[in-house]
Design a protein around this motif. Structure first.
Motif, PDB file in Angstrom:
ATOM      1  N   SER A   1       0.820  -1.205   0.000  1.00 17.32           N
ATOM      2  CA  SER A   1       0.000   0.000   0.000  1.00 17.32           C
ATOM      3  C   SER A   1       0.859   1.262   0.000  1.00 17.32           C
TER       4      SER A   1
ATOM      5  N   ASP B   1       1.018   4.085  -2.867  1.00 17.80           N
ATOM      6  CA  ASP B   1       0.754   5.491  -2.527  1.00 17.80           C
ATOM      7  C   ASP B   1       1.873   6.387  -3.053  1.00 17.80           C
TER       8      ASP B   1
ATOM      9  N   SER C   1      -8.980   5.247  -7.130  1.00 21.74           N
ATOM     10  CA  SER C   1      -9.039   6.004  -5.890  1.00 21.74           C
ATOM     11  C   SER C   1      -8.065   5.433  -4.849  1.00 21.74           C
ATOM     12  N   ARG C   2      -7.280   6.305  -4.249  1.00 22.11           N
ATOM     13  CA  ARG C   2      -6.344   5.856  -3.219  1.00 22.11           C
ATOM     14  C   ARG C   2      -7.073   5.243  -2.033  1.00 22.11           C
ATOM     15  N   SER C   3      -8.173   5.868  -1.633  1.00 24.39           N
ATOM     16  CA  SER C   3      -8.915   5.354  -0.479  1.00 24.39           C
ATOM     17  C   SER C   3      -9.454   3.961  -0.755  1.00 24.39           C
ATOM     18  N   SER C   4      -9.905   3.709  -1.976  1.00 27.29           N
ATOM     19  CA  SER C   4     -10.412   2.377  -2.327  1.00 27.29           C
ATOM     20  C   SER C   4      -9.300   1.344  -2.281  1.00 27.29           C
TER      21      SER C   4
ATOM     22  N   ARG D   1      -6.484   1.516  -0.531  1.00 23.32           N
ATOM     23  CA  ARG D   1      -6.079   1.307   0.864  1.00 23.32           C
ATOM     24  C   ARG D   1      -7.075   0.402   1.588  1.00 23.32           C
ATOM     25  N   GLU D   2      -8.354   0.662   1.370  1.00 21.18           N
ATOM     26  CA  GLU D   2      -9.388  -0.127   2.042  1.00 21.18           C
ATOM     27  C   GLU D   2      -9.297  -1.595   1.663  1.00 21.18           C
TER      28      GLU D   2
ATOM     29  N   GLU E   1      -6.242  -3.204   3.362  1.00 20.51           N
ATOM     30  CA  GLU E   1      -6.359  -3.321   4.823  1.00 20.51           C
ATOM     31  C   GLU E   1      -7.176  -4.531   5.254  1.00 20.51           C
TER      32      GLU E   1
ATOM     33  N   ASP F   1     -14.947  -3.162  -7.196  1.00 19.24           N
ATOM     34  CA  ASP F   1     -15.218  -2.001  -6.350  1.00 19.24           C
ATOM     35  C   ASP F   1     -16.159  -1.026  -7.066  1.00 19.24           C
TER      36      ASP F   1
ATOM     37  N   SER G   1     -17.110   2.024  -6.209  1.00 12.00           N
ATOM     38  CA  SER G   1     -16.673   3.424  -6.261  1.00 12.00           C
ATOM     39  C   SER G   1     -15.746   3.664  -7.447  1.00 12.00           C
TER      40      SER G   1
END
Length: 332
Positions: free
Chosen positions: A206, A210, A222-225, A227-228, A231, A248, A250
């Protein structure tokens, strides 16, 4: 981006919208087909060209270098592919990688097989790519691979470096000392197989992704997607990561080409046109002849598509393949 906003510099708008790319292509097409287009008038030609770009039906039958040239072209081609072959998913048919390649090449004759193979590996988790795949599984995997190709290629390099125990984005120059300390070839191969089965550490992966996003010039998910997704597991493999990205919602919404998986097979506008076609064929005195069916289909397409891409208008008029002709009617 609002082109009328005074806060947006002209250069930035031209770069973000790829307006100069489309203008250049429009002029090139005009010069290559001057005799055909000048009879309609140059002003009308440019109006039709940019209308087709806006309506996303400008990529049909174009070369691969064109359909992948801009994010808008990539999203447009994904939407065309979905709307042309939605019935495959509706019927529940399973197709092989080579069959999906044939369908893609009906829309883009020089579409490379390597791109289709990469999408198939996402679905099949890098197993035998000759297995059959559902339309929805292949479509979302293909969307990810096609739209984010450059980013995924870079992520693969990072993943392979992590598997090999290297520090990503660094160049390792072997010395005599380091070579002497290398393990035997057999031991190295065994370690590599174990690492491939286990994957890599999600936290390290990750962080590397990033860092890649900070300097990447092309589109990326999307970075948040990302990372999620990372995790949620203790170990991650490259293709399991890509499969999670493909599913995903999103990311699908960000691209904006395809509906959600729940609505993938729903297209009321297209269904309405098909119902009209069936009704016309059923009441036609010559409904048993293939000629009447083709004629009825063309009539439906003409009514549903008042605007066509000049570059393909004449070609489309003589086409008898209903699957490709559906595209124009669906894009309005």
């Amino acid at each position: 981006m609002n082109r009328f906003s005074p806060s947006v510099p002209a250069e930035e708008y031209l770069a973000e919208s790829n307006a100069l790319f489309y203008l250049s292509d429009a002029v090139t097409q005009l010069l290559e087909h001057k005799e055909e287009y000048t009879q309609f008038g140059v002003i009308r030609y440019f109006a039709e060209y940019f209308s087709s770009v806006k309506n996303s039906n400008h990529v049909l039958f174009r070369e691969f270098s064109y359909i992948r040239a801009t994010p808008h072209n990539r999203a447009s081609f994904l939407r065309v592919f979905w709307r042309c072959y939605r019935q495959i998913g509706k019927s529940g048919d399973l197709l092989s990688m080579l069959e999906y390649r044939s369908l893609l090449q009906l829309l883009c004759p020089d579409f490379p097989v390597e791109m289709v193979q990469s999408a198939a590996r996402i679905v099949l988790m890098d197993d035998a790519i000759n297995c059959l795949m559902s339309f929805s599984d292949f479509l979302y995997a293909f969307q990810l691979q096609f739209y984010y190709q450059e980013f995924l290629d870079s992520v693969l390099v990072i993943y392979q470096d992590l598997l090999a125990g290297k520090s990503p984005n660094t160049v390792i120059v072997p010395t005599s000392t380091s070579i002497e300390q290398l393990p035997s070839v057999a031991a190295e191969e065994n370690d590599k197989e174990e690492q491939q089965q286990d994957g890599v550490e999600p936290s390290v992966f990750s962080q590397c992704i990033d860092d890649l996003c900070d300097r990447f010039k092309h589109s990326f998910p999307s970075r948040s997607s990302m990372r999620e997704i990372l995790e949620q597991t203790e170990k991650v493999s490259y293709y399991s990561f890509l499969m999670s990205l493909a599913k995903d919602e999103s990311i699908n919404q960000t691209i904006g080409a395809l509906p959600s998986k729940a609505e993938l097979l729903i297209d009321p506008e297209m269904d309405q046109e098909l119902d009209k076609l069936i009704a016309q064929i059923s009441v036609s005195p010559g409904s048993n002849s293939s000629g009447s069916a083709v004629g009825a289909l063309k009539e439906v397409q003409r009514k549903a598509s008042p605007r066509r891409n000049f570059h393909h208008r004449r070609r489309m008029e003589v086409e008898s393949d209903g699957s490709t002709e559906e595209t124009d009617s669906s894009e309005n």
